[in-house]
Design an enzyme around this catalytic site. Structure first.
Site, PDB file in Angstrom:
ATOM      1  N   HIS A  77       0.803  -1.225   0.000  1.00 28.06           N
ATOM      2  CA  HIS A  77       0.000   0.000   0.000  1.00 28.06           C
ATOM      3  C   HIS A  77       0.833   1.272   0.000  1.00 28.06           C
ATOM      4  CE1 HIS A  77       1.001  -0.302   4.259  1.00 28.06           C
ATOM      5  NE2 HIS A  77       0.756   0.989   4.333  1.00 28.06           N
TER       6      HIS A  77
HETATM    7  C1  UD1 Z   1      -1.807   5.608   5.515  1.00 31.55           C
HETATM    8  C2  UD1 Z   1      -0.455   6.152   5.991  1.00 31.55           C
HETATM    9  C3  UD1 Z   1       0.582   5.045   5.901  1.00 31.55           C
HETATM   10  C4  UD1 Z   1       0.125   3.808   6.649  1.00 31.55           C
HETATM   11  C5  UD1 Z   1      -1.254   3.378   6.150  1.00 31.55           C
HETATM   12  C6  UD1 Z   1      -1.751   2.231   6.984  1.00 31.55           C
HETATM   13  C7  UD1 Z   1       0.103   8.522   5.576  1.00 31.55           C
HETATM   14  C8  UD1 Z   1       0.867   9.448   4.741  1.00 31.55           C
HETATM   15  N1  UD1 Z   1       0.004   7.247   5.136  1.00 31.55           N
HETATM   16  O1  UD1 Z   1      -1.684   5.278   4.158  1.00 31.55           O
HETATM   17  O2  UD1 Z   1       1.795   5.485   6.467  1.00 31.55           O
HETATM   18  O3  UD1 Z   1       1.039   2.782   6.422  1.00 31.55           O
HETATM   19  O4  UD1 Z   1      -2.170   4.471   6.281  1.00 31.55           O
HETATM   20  O5  UD1 Z   1      -2.663   1.431   6.307  1.00 31.55           O
HETATM   21  O6  UD1 Z   1      -0.418   8.921   6.597  1.00 31.55           O
HETATM   22  N2  UD1 Z   1      -8.994   4.909   1.712  1.00 31.55           N
HETATM   23  C9  UD1 Z   1     -10.223   4.301   1.765  1.00 31.55           C
HETATM   24  N3  UD1 Z   1     -10.776   4.072   2.996  1.00 31.55           N
HETATM   25  C10 UD1 Z   1     -10.187   4.411   4.161  1.00 31.55           C
HETATM   26  C11 UD1 Z   1      -8.934   5.021   4.092  1.00 31.55           C
HETATM   27  C12 UD1 Z   1      -8.344   5.265   2.872  1.00 31.55           C
HETATM   28  O7  UD1 Z   1     -10.820   3.971   0.738  1.00 31.55           O
HETATM   29  O8  UD1 Z   1     -10.754   4.167   5.241  1.00 31.55           O
HETATM   30  C13 UD1 Z   1      -8.380   5.172   0.384  1.00 31.55           C
HETATM   31  C14 UD1 Z   1      -8.801   6.534  -0.154  1.00 31.55           C
HETATM   32  O9  UD1 Z   1      -8.860   6.426  -1.541  1.00 31.55           O
HETATM   33  C15 UD1 Z   1      -7.640   7.404   0.269  1.00 31.55           C
HETATM   34  C16 UD1 Z   1      -6.460   6.457   0.096  1.00 31.55           C
HETATM   35  O10 UD1 Z   1      -6.962   5.190   0.511  1.00 31.55           O
HETATM   36  O11 UD1 Z   1      -7.529   8.546  -0.522  1.00 31.55           O
HETATM   37  C17 UD1 Z   1      -5.239   6.818   0.903  1.00 31.55           C
HETATM   38  O12 UD1 Z   1      -5.562   6.952   2.285  1.00 31.55           O
HETATM   39  P1  UD1 Z   1      -4.564   7.690   3.293  1.00 31.55           P
HETATM   40  O13 UD1 Z   1      -5.071   7.568   4.668  1.00 31.55           O
HETATM   41  O14 UD1 Z   1      -4.229   9.045   2.788  1.00 31.55           O
HETATM   42  O15 UD1 Z   1      -3.227   6.865   3.151  1.00 31.55           O
HETATM   43  P2  UD1 Z   1      -2.959   5.300   3.214  1.00 31.55           P
HETATM   44  O16 UD1 Z   1      -2.475   4.859   1.884  1.00 31.55           O
HETATM   45  O17 UD1 Z   1      -4.095   4.582   3.842  1.00 31.55           O
HETATM   46  N1  UDP Z   2      -3.412  -5.906   8.836  1.00 33.07           N
HETATM   47  C1  UDP Z   2      -4.717  -6.347   9.026  1.00 33.07           C
HETATM   48  N2  UDP Z   2      -5.438  -6.697   7.921  1.00 33.07           N
HETATM   49  C2  UDP Z   2      -4.930  -6.656   6.664  1.00 33.07           C
HETATM   50  C3  UDP Z   2      -3.602  -6.201   6.491  1.00 33.07           C
HETATM   51  C4  UDP Z   2      -2.878  -5.831   7.597  1.00 33.07           C
HETATM   52  O1  UDP Z   2      -5.186  -6.433  10.163  1.00 33.07           O
HETATM   53  O2  UDP Z   2      -5.638  -7.005   5.712  1.00 33.07           O
HETATM   54  C5  UDP Z   2      -2.643  -5.482  10.022  1.00 33.07           C
HETATM   55  C6  UDP Z   2      -1.363  -6.242  10.244  1.00 33.07           C
HETATM   56  O3  UDP Z   2      -1.596  -7.337  11.089  1.00 33.07           O
HETATM   57  C7  UDP Z   2      -0.437  -5.210  10.895  1.00 33.07           C
HETATM   58  C8  UDP Z   2      -0.998  -3.869  10.427  1.00 33.07           C
HETATM   59  O4  UDP Z   2      -2.243  -4.139   9.815  1.00 33.07           O
HETATM   60  O5  UDP Z   2      -0.547  -5.259  12.304  1.00 33.07           O
HETATM   61  C9  UDP Z   2      -0.081  -3.203   9.442  1.00 33.07           C
HETATM   62  O6  UDP Z   2      -0.705  -2.066   8.942  1.00 33.07           O
HETATM   63  P1  UDP Z   2      -0.416  -1.469   7.499  1.00 33.07           P
HETATM   64  O7  UDP Z   2       0.342  -2.457   6.695  1.00 33.07           O
HETATM   65  O8  UDP Z   2      -1.709  -0.955   6.977  1.00 33.07           O
HETATM   66  O9  UDP Z   2       0.451  -0.166   7.819  1.00 33.07           O
HETATM   67  P2  UDP Z   2       1.986   0.055   8.162  1.00 33.07           P
HETATM   68  O10 UDP Z   2       2.349  -0.875   9.259  1.00 33.07           O
HETATM   69  O11 UDP Z   2       2.772  -0.170   6.921  1.00 33.07           O
HETATM   70  O12 UDP Z   2       2.034   1.481   8.565  1.00 33.07           O
END
Ligand code: UD1
Ligand code: UDP
Length: 363
Positions: A203
């Site tokens: 992601h």
């Molecule tokens: C964010 C964090 C990342 C973290 C990740 C965990 C930042 C810069 N990024 O990335 O460090 O690893 O969360 O998973 O803060 N979206 C949905 N539903 C949701 C949330 C997001 O559909 O509930 C989609 C939307 O299209 C949104 C995109 O994901 O625009 C990105 O969401 P955003 O929270 O900005 O960043 P993540 O990629 O989720």
């Molecule tokens: N995770 C989850 N469901 C999923 C994928 C990940 O519960 O489908 C959990 C995983 O066990 C870990 C956390 O999400 O504890 C990691 O989050 P993510 O990869 O979104 O973000 P990052 O750690 O890279 O910030």
């Protein structure tokens, strides 16, 4: 006595603050629980609050905008309103998301004490929004909870202002507590088409927002010598559709696509996989937890968790199709369960963090 505002915005923040909340209740820390609304889908936010038995949030901010700048602006305004209703609370943030940066800026501007859990991680990759956030927050925080000694060294090298405490990472606490429950309760294995599989997640913006990189990841999964179970983050889903790559995955018999899973289901899939391929930070840590212990190939060119590499759990394989496939083949040939203890602590990080916070709260 100032209250501690425990702030979360995304899936991994909920998972990693859960052990702090549990300990706060156990040790009698006066706290409030705040969600910023960065992750808003049930499957990325509330599901984790429910599954981990956390109290309902005392305050929830609802964001309208999705652009990072506007999103951070809205979070800051929302947090300011919350903080104004409380008496000089201490703000406790975790990790490296936009939520964490927005909260730390609010805390600093309002002269509040800011605590940063998971301080001192550095990828030295300036393309990553998370790297900007980590650096900003570590230099704004008053209390820095570094998970490991190397992360403390990063902070000392940068001469941060706050006090540093080495605590371990709370994700190990969470994995130790929840894996046995997950094994008992999750039915996810009945849904998996393969006996042996590689578990995949991706992601990171610098991966999935780049059409060439995302195509490489897709090709690696389709051509993997072991079938792949891929849990698809909503950001990735959007980009797979935008770059017309999703149908290619759907047509492949080698790949099973799943929506984002709950924590228990994910822990069970991780515990039972042959190896994980991922660009997630949390999964690199989780894979080293005693009840899990799995090899991880990091789909990136850097990692801010070099401890996982040093302890033999993780290998950074880059984002080229062939380097990923070489990594998978090598891991299968080795067929090795990484041994030894986790570099990310003993499962008592939450206890140490709350113990320190109580000292600040009572000072
Ligand atoms: C964010 C964090 C990342 C973290 C990740 C965990 C930042 C810069 N990024 O990335 O460090 O690893 O969360 O998973 O803060 N979206 C949905 N539903 C949701 C949330 C997001 O559909 O509930 C989609 C939307 O299209 C949104 C995109 O994901 O625009 C990105 O969401 P955003 O929270 O900005 O960043 P993540 O990629 O989720
Ligand atoms: N995770 C989850 N469901 C999923 C994928 C990940 O519960 O489908 C959990 C995983 O066990 C870990 C956390 O999400 O504890 C990691 O989050 P993510 O990869 O979104 O973000 P990052 O750690 O890279 O910030």
């Amino acid at each position: 006595m100032a209250k501690v505002l425990i702030i979360v915005g995304t899936r991994p923040e909920i998972i990693k603050q859960a052990p702090v909340i549990e300990e706060a209740k156990r040790q009698g820390l006066d706290f409030l629980f705040v969600t910023t609304g960065q992750h808003y889908d049930y499957g990325l936010c509330t599901r984790f609050i429910d599954e981990m038995g956390l109290p309902p949030p005392d305050y929830s901010i609802h964001l309208v905008k999705r652009d990072p700048v506007e999103q951070m602006g809205e979070m800051m305004v929302g947090l300011k309103k919350i903080v104004e209703g409380e008496r000089d609370p201490l703000l406790l943030v975790e990790g490296d998301t936009n939520t964490v940066a927005a909260s730390a800026i609010v805390g600093r501007k309002l002269s509040l004490t800011v605590g940063h859990v998971e301080a001192g991680l550095r990828s030295f990759d300036w393309r990553m929004p998370e790297e900007h956030n980590r650096i900003m927050v570590d230099h704004l925080a008053d209390i820095l909870f570094a998970p490991t000694e190397p992360s403390r060294q990063n902070l000392l090298r940068e001469r941060v202002h706050g006090n540093i405490h080495v605590t371990g990472n709370t994700i190990i606490d969470a994995a130790i507590r929840n894996t046995p429950l997950a094994v008992k309760q999750s039915k996810i294995r009945n849904r998996i088409r393969f006996e042996k599989y590689v578990l995949a997640t991706a992601h990171r913006a610098e991966n999935v927002d780049d059409a060439a990189v995302l195509a490489n990841l897709v090709e690696a999964m389709i051509n993997s010598p072991l079938p792949v179970v891929f849990t698809v983050h909503p950001r990735t889903d959007k980009m797979l559709k935008r770059f017309a790559l999703r149908t290619r995955l759907e047509k492949s018999k080698n790949v099973q696509l799943l929506p984002p899973l709950g924590y228990f289901d994910f822990l069970v899939l991780l515990k039972n996989c042959s190896l994980a391929i991922t660009d997630s930070g949390g999964i690199q840590e989780e894979a080293t937890a005693p009840p899990i212990r799995k090899p991880v190939l990091v789909l990136r060119v850097s990692t801010e968790r070099p401890e996982a590499v040093r302890f033999g759990f993780a290998k950074v394989v880059g984002v080229q199709r062939d380097s990923i496939l070489r990594g998978i083949r090598y891991a299968i040939r080795q067929n090795r369960v990484p041994g030894g203890k986790s570099p990310f602590g003993d499962g008592r990080a939450g206890r140490r963090i709350v113990h320190s916070l109580l000292t600040y709260q009572r000072a």
